[in-house]
Design a protein around this motif. Structure first.
Motif, PDB file in Angstrom:
ATOM      1  N   LEU A 163       0.843  -1.179   0.000  1.00  0.00           N
ATOM      2  CA  LEU A 163       0.000   0.000   0.000  1.00  0.00           C
ATOM      3  C   LEU A 163       0.885   1.238   0.000  1.00  0.00           C
ATOM      4  N   ARG A 164       0.484   2.227  -0.780  1.00  0.00           N
ATOM      5  CA  ARG A 164       1.322   3.416  -0.924  1.00  0.00           C
ATOM      6  C   ARG A 164       0.475   4.671  -0.793  1.00  0.00           C
ATOM      7  N   GLY A 165       0.979   5.618  -0.004  1.00  0.00           N
ATOM      8  CA  GLY A 165       0.373   6.934   0.034  1.00  0.00           C
ATOM      9  C   GLY A 165      -0.587   7.152   1.185  1.00  0.00           C
ATOM     10  N   THR A 166      -0.832   8.418   1.464  1.00  0.00           N
ATOM     11  CA  THR A 166      -1.772   8.846   2.493  1.00  0.00           C
ATOM     12  C   THR A 166      -2.642   9.958   1.916  1.00  0.00           C
ATOM     13  N   ASP A 167      -3.631  10.361   2.674  1.00  0.00           N
ATOM     14  CA  ASP A 167      -4.544  11.421   2.256  1.00  0.00           C
ATOM     15  C   ASP A 167      -3.771  12.731   2.116  1.00  0.00           C
ATOM     16  N   PRO A 168      -3.779  13.362   0.933  1.00  0.00           N
ATOM     17  CA  PRO A 168      -3.023  14.603   0.758  1.00  0.00           C
ATOM     18  C   PRO A 168      -3.773  15.859   1.187  1.00  0.00           C
ATOM     19  N   GLN A 169      -5.041  15.733   1.554  1.00  0.00           N
ATOM     20  CA  GLN A 169      -5.859  16.913   1.802  1.00  0.00           C
ATOM     21  C   GLN A 169      -5.328  17.829   2.911  1.00  0.00           C
ATOM     22  N   PRO A 170      -4.656  17.321   3.949  1.00  0.00           N
ATOM     23  CA  PRO A 170      -4.143  18.248   4.973  1.00  0.00           C
ATOM     24  C   PRO A 170      -3.047  19.194   4.469  1.00  0.00           C
ATOM     25  N   LEU A 171      -2.474  18.922   3.319  1.00  0.00           N
ATOM     26  CA  LEU A 171      -1.383  19.744   2.800  1.00  0.00           C
ATOM     27  C   LEU A 171      -1.917  20.808   1.852  1.00  0.00           C
ATOM     28  N   ARG A 172      -1.262  21.967   1.833  1.00  0.00           N
ATOM     29  CA  ARG A 172      -1.569  23.002   0.864  1.00  0.00           C
ATOM     30  C   ARG A 172      -1.014  22.592  -0.505  1.00  0.00           C
ATOM     31  N   LEU A 173      -1.623  23.072  -1.565  1.00  0.00           N
ATOM     32  CA  LEU A 173      -1.195  22.675  -2.901  1.00  0.00           C
ATOM     33  C   LEU A 173       0.241  23.094  -3.227  1.00  0.00           C
ATOM     34  N   PRO A 174       0.735  24.259  -2.763  1.00  0.00           N
ATOM     35  CA  PRO A 174       2.146  24.571  -3.038  1.00  0.00           C
ATOM     36  C   PRO A 174       3.131  23.612  -2.373  1.00  0.00           C
ATOM     37  N   GLN A 175       2.657  22.774  -1.453  1.00  0.00           N
ATOM     38  CA  GLN A 175       3.549  21.824  -0.805  1.00  0.00           C
ATOM     39  C   GLN A 175       3.879  20.620  -1.687  1.00  0.00           C
ATOM     40  N   PHE A 176       3.275  20.563  -2.873  1.00  0.00           N
ATOM     41  CA  PHE A 176       3.593  19.510  -3.834  1.00  0.00           C
ATOM     42  C   PHE A 176       4.466  20.112  -4.936  1.00  0.00           C
ATOM     43  N   VAL A 177       5.658  19.567  -5.116  1.00  0.00           N
ATOM     44  CA  VAL A 177       6.556  20.029  -6.174  1.00  0.00           C
ATOM     45  C   VAL A 177       6.301  19.174  -7.410  1.00  0.00           C
TER      46      VAL A 177
END
Length: 651
Positions: free
Chosen positions: A379-393
């Motif tokens: 299994l890979r990954g977690t819920d990304p919703q707690p992060l702001r969109l600029p936190q993804f490069v």
């Protein structure tokens, strides 16, 4: 706060102090050499005194900047300082004493760049210019500033064996590579960048050391541990016996770059390989320590390459996270590339590349949020919703995605120009933090190959290993993978700056100028928050025209809106051969009857403006978009090639 490096060689009023960690040693001496090299004929040894926690230290008089030195542990051969600031004669030779106060900085008013301002440009010092040095980059800095780049992300400069390397074989964490220009050259580059408003982010490698010139185990067996394993072998010891000093060694390195070199952030390589079961993870300790050492108004952005899609990295310690500012989110790259190329080899097999999956990735931040990876069977990954969109490069190219291909081919080498322009626009028009790879903005013709300069014995193994890795490619194409050890492989990877003025290269560069300018000035695009973004897929045909079964998604509509005004844009992304849609239906279908009615009330007036079309002739296109009937109900957009169109209502 005045910070000083607590290990290595530090100049004093009478000479220099030397301090090194060697917890199991019975004796340690610093050996001073009158000349370069390890010839001990005229060398003088000075015994160090054991102090607390396994450190050895002494002050030696009459030592000046430039003096060569090394440490002898228990009478063994002298070895370079683990905290050497400079290796002028190579990674196996003595270290050099450096005066960190000698450089005269001119960036006293500089405060860095906040995350939301970043448009990152990844570059490799050795191949970014013909000379391959820090100083040779300085004349190019005005180009980056004019383009609208706000941060240069420099691939690792930890000194490495030989004259050429990607940087991930570094063995001297504190020593800027001599082949690039050493400490003074790097400081000149950083100072000049700050004068033009450019931040410097340094790629650092804390998860492993290179295979040649790594003498850490001479000083302590506790730098590494067999309790954990990584692709490079035994892991860095972050949670076992002696781990406190190892953690301090890494954290002091981060502090060193921030304070002695005035850099503006770190990109940490493969943080999933920093295996740490301590109560406080090394990443949290590092981020908290670095930030506490800097003034409150100093921006210092820490990003992480991490394959786990773990939101915990980007949460604050108060939220139970590590405090990383942003995370490389490769899902976007993989979905976008597969959407155009259909590739399914290696880790691409985990992705379908459908517009539905790409739209979901853009909306959420990453695609894998707990699903099972078929490639790795976990299994890979977690819920990304707690992060702001600029936190993804996000990127559509980087050193890995280009250089780890057999021939180092770039995206623009394998997709047609219209598709390349479309993905370029998508990258720069979403709220996530964009990263460009050197030469991407003019669709560079040069590859970026894997290259090394190891000793002959190790080099032979590297060449054989590289070709074995891609033996399937040879069987399919009968093309031999370039020899990493060959100087020609390195030379082929150097950017050809003159080509950016020519033909399609110049047109692509003009598009990047336009995209970056739009990203930096349009109010709707300046809102990076989730509430300013809506993403929807485009059906294969309008409902009125759809045939039975023709419901596959062929495009994406991205709606961006300013949080404090009515400014909004619609970004239509077409990755198919053609596109023919009612624009207002796409724009307002999620806004309900009230928005549609507002459009009807002013149907006699033009309702939409075309801000940008990636297929416009000035950007190299030969099939520009057609926007007809711009009233509220009859506006129609037609594209005859893959492309991106940006539309807005007139103000």
């Amino acid at each position: 706060m005045t910070w000083q490096l607590p290990i290595g060689a530090q100049l004093t009023q009478v000479g220099a102090t030397f301090r090194v960690w060697a917890p199991v040693a019975q004796q340690v001496a610093v050996v001073l050499f009158p000349h370069a090299g390890m010839d001990q004929t005229a060398a003088v040894a000075h015994a160090l005194t054991r102090t607390e926690d396994g450190y050895w230290q002494a002050e030696v008089p009459h030592v000046q900047a430039g003096a060569r030195y090394a440490y002898s542990v228990d009478g063994g051969d002298p070895r370079p300082d683990p905290a050497s600031r400079f290796q002028p004669d190579g990674v196996h030779a003595p270290s050099a004493v450096v005066d960190p106060q000698a450089f005269r900085w001119s960036d006293g008013e500089w405060r860095g760049r906040p995350l939301d301002d970043l448009i990152i440009y990844e570059l490799h010092v050795g191949t970014a210019t013909e000379e391959g040095t820090f100083d040779a980059l300085i004349p190019q800095l005005p180009y980056f500033a004019e383009l609208g780049i706000t941060a240069l992300e420099i691939m690792p400069i930890h000194d490495f064996p030989g004259r050429r390397n990607w940087g991930y074989d570094g063995v001297n964490l504190y020593a800027p590579a001599n082949s690039y220009g050493g400490p003074e050259g790097f400081k000149r580059l950083v100072d000049a960048a700050h004068a033009l408003g450019l931040a410097i982010i340094l790629d650092v490698v804390y998860n492993h050391f290179g295979p040649d010139g790594n003498y850490l185990s001479v000083f302590s067996p506790n730098y590494f541990t067999d309790l954990h394993h990584t692709p490079w072998g035994d892991a860095i010891n972050l949670d076992g016996e002696g781990a406190t000093a190892v953690r301090d060694y890494l954290i002091n390195n981060a502090l060193y770059w921030a304070h002695e070199y005035h850099i503006d952030g770190l990109r940490m390589d493969a943080t999933h390989a920093l295996i740490d079961e301590s109560p406080v993870h090394i990443l949290q300790q590092l981020t908290e320590t670095v930030r506490a050492s800097l003034p409150p108004n100093r921006h210092f952005v820490i990003t992480a390459e991490d394959e786990r899609n773990d939101a915990r990295l980007g949460l604050t310690p108060a939220q139970g996270g590590y405090g990383i500012d942003a995370i490389w989110a490769d899902d976007f790259h993989h979905e976008a590339r597969i959407a155009l190329t259909g590739e399914q080899t290696g880790y691409y097999a985990d992705y379908a590349g459908t517009t539905t999956d790409l739209a979901r990735t853009i909306r959420d931040g990453w695609f894998y949020q707990g699903q099972r990876s078929t490639v790795n069977d976990h299994l890979r990954g977690t819920d990304p919703q707690p992060l702001r969109l600029p936190q993804f490069v996000y990127c559509i190219q980087n050193h890995d995605q280009v250089g780890n291909r057999p021939l180092g081919d770039r995206l623009n080498h394998v997709v047609d120009p219209a598709a390349y322009r479309a993905l370029s626009a998508l990258l720069l028009l979403v709220p996530q933090t964009p990263l460009l790879f050197q030469g991407q903005e003019w669709a560079a013709s040069t590859p970026f190959l894997y290259f090394t300069d190891h000793n002959p014995e190790l080099g032979k193994l590297v060449t054989e290993g590289r070709r074995k890795e891609f033996e399937g490619f040879w069987r399919e194409t009968h093309m031999e993978v370039p020899d990493p050890q060959a100087e020609a492989t390195f030379a082929q990877s150097k950017l050809q700056w003159n080509e950016r003025h020519e033909g399609n290269h110049a047109a692509t560069l003009a598009l990047y100028h336009a995209l970056i300018r739009l990203r930096r000035i349009h109010p709707a695009l300046l809102n990076r928050e989730r509430d300013g973004l809506r993403v929807a897929v485009v059906p294969a045909a309008d409902n009125a025209d759809a045939n039975a079964g023709s419901n596959a998604a062929t495009g994406i509509v991205i709606h961006r809106q300013d949080s404090t005004s009515d400014d909004q844009v619609m970004i239509v992304v077409n990755l198919a051969a053609t596109f023919d849609r009612n624009v207002h239906q796409l724009l307002f279908e999620e806004q309900g009857a009230q928005e549609t009615a507002r459009g009807d009330s002013s149907a006699a007036e033009p309702q939409l403006q075309l801000l940008l079309d990636t297929n416009a002739p000035e950007y190299g296109g030969d099939a520009p978009a057609q926007l007809t009937g711009s009233g509220a109900n009859d506006a129609r957009l037609r594209l005859a090639a893959p492309g991106v169109v940006v539309l807005q209502r007139p103000r």
